[in-house]
Design an enzyme around this catalytic site. Sequence first.
Site, PDB file in Angstrom:
ATOM      1  N   ARG A  39       0.876  -1.201  -0.007  1.00 41.17           N
ATOM      2  CA  ARG A  39      -0.013  -0.018  -0.023  1.00 41.17           C
ATOM      3  C   ARG A  39       0.748   1.280   0.098  1.00 41.17           C
ATOM      4  NH1 ARG A  39      -3.613   1.916   5.272  1.00 41.17           N
ATOM      5  NH2 ARG A  39      -5.464   3.115   4.141  1.00 41.17           N
ATOM      6  N   SER A 101      -7.342   6.237   0.230  1.00 41.99           N
ATOM      7  CA  SER A 101      -7.114   4.847   0.278  1.00 41.99           C
ATOM      8  C   SER A 101      -7.680   4.105   1.360  1.00 41.99           C
ATOM      9  CB  SER A 101      -5.675   4.696   0.497  1.00 41.99           C
ATOM     10  OG  SER A 101      -5.087   3.160   0.676  1.00 41.99           O
ATOM     11  N   SER A 102      -8.771   3.194   1.100  1.00 39.11           N
ATOM     12  CA  SER A 102      -9.613   2.523   2.182  1.00 39.11           C
ATOM     13  C   SER A 102      -8.906   1.841   3.249  1.00 39.11           C
ATOM     14  CB  SER A 102     -10.786   1.935   1.535  1.00 39.11           C
ATOM     15  OG  SER A 102     -11.534   2.571   0.626  1.00 39.11           O
ATOM     16  N   MET A 103      -9.675   1.629   4.231  1.00 36.98           N
ATOM     17  CA  MET A 103      -9.047   0.523   5.232  1.00 36.98           C
ATOM     18  C   MET A 103      -8.605  -0.880   4.439  1.00 36.98           C
ATOM     19  SD  MET A 103     -11.766   1.356   8.250  1.00 36.98           S
ATOM     20  CE  MET A 103     -11.208   0.039   9.348  1.00 36.98           C
ATOM     21  N   PRO A 104      -7.592  -1.370   4.667  1.00 35.19           N
ATOM     22  CA  PRO A 104      -7.080  -2.458   4.212  1.00 35.19           C
ATOM     23  C   PRO A 104      -8.279  -3.642   4.542  1.00 35.19           C
ATOM     24  CG  PRO A 104      -5.107  -1.361   4.967  1.00 35.19           C
ATOM     25  CD  PRO A 104      -6.431  -0.909   5.398  1.00 35.19           C
TER      26      PRO A 104
END
Length: 387
Positions: A39, A101-104
Amino acid sequence: MTPPTAQAVDSGRDGLRRLLLDTGALEPAWVPAFDAVRRAGFLPDVMWPHDMGTGRSRTVDKAHDPDTWQRYADSDCPIVTQWDDGAHKGPEPGRSFSSSSSMPSLVFSMLADLDVGEGHHVLEIGTGTGWNAGLLAHRVGPAGSVVTVDVDRAVASAGREALWRAGLTARVLHRDGFLGFPERAPYDRVIATCGLRTIPFAWVEQTAPGGVILVPWGTYYGPEEATARLVVAEDGRSASGPFTQPVGFMRMRSQRLVRRQHAAYVPPGAMDRADVSVTTLRAADAAGFVMGLLVHDATHVADRERDGRRAVWLYGLSDTSWAVADFRDGRDEAKVYQSGPRRLWDEAEAAHQWWEAEGRPGFERFGLTVMEGGRTALWLDDPAGVL
């Protein structure tokens, strides 16, 4: 989504891997992609980690504080990467986040729902940082293909560069994702990483029979959303499936709510002319996703509590109908005012009664069918049980 814990922020990349595996968000089939596609390689040097508990974002600059930057990059934390559709300048947070960037944990749980396999052809709506497209490209391998589109030229360009640096092959396009990309159709999988209120039938047309479309979907009643996992029918004339998990995404830009001003609903003197009643229904205060399914073409706004009082407003979206309930601490009943062609609070009470009679079903018992002409049907338990 729940706010990230301190452990989720401070655990580092190995800790994040363990966390995602322990919670079931990261399935074994996606572990190689997690290990290979980092990421951090898709995040800008200046970014704004977002605390979902407080609703606040902080500025983190890689040049000034590389350790904190890396800590957040390897965390289960959503990170804002653009404000105000790119108009925002400077290091401080802007007014409205427009790319992230969304939560993994959310990323990998959605990829699990999508059920992507080697050799699949995938269309992604909403490139964002490009990390999701990179994970998909790694998963489908050289025999597959990934096309990702974004309506924002700068976002698409940054995602394309990040994918190139990572050595991953995905076609990145600057275009309106609502139209899909028919030139590469049919796709085995389509995934949207932005919230929708209307699902275009073009996506169904561009997906092979038996293919899966995964869409964060909700209503204008409120911000609550859930992912709809739609399977395209063998005749290609519809796609249907259940809601799988609650989510929260930035709205597709063309589907942001533009509501009339309050004065257009409630001009001077309107309260005196409104119908007056009482209610004990506090569920309309925070009814969320399910109420949005049942009270159509309406939105609700709950004012902040002041001096033990809180007003909850309902506004019609197809006309100027409105309703408001005035809740006060220590009182079981609230006074209701409503006016217009619809009696919106009456509709909310009828919807709540139906929900109670059905055993208070949660989002997981509902589903969605998209048909030709853009028609949509909502259902309970089975596609035949249309609401």
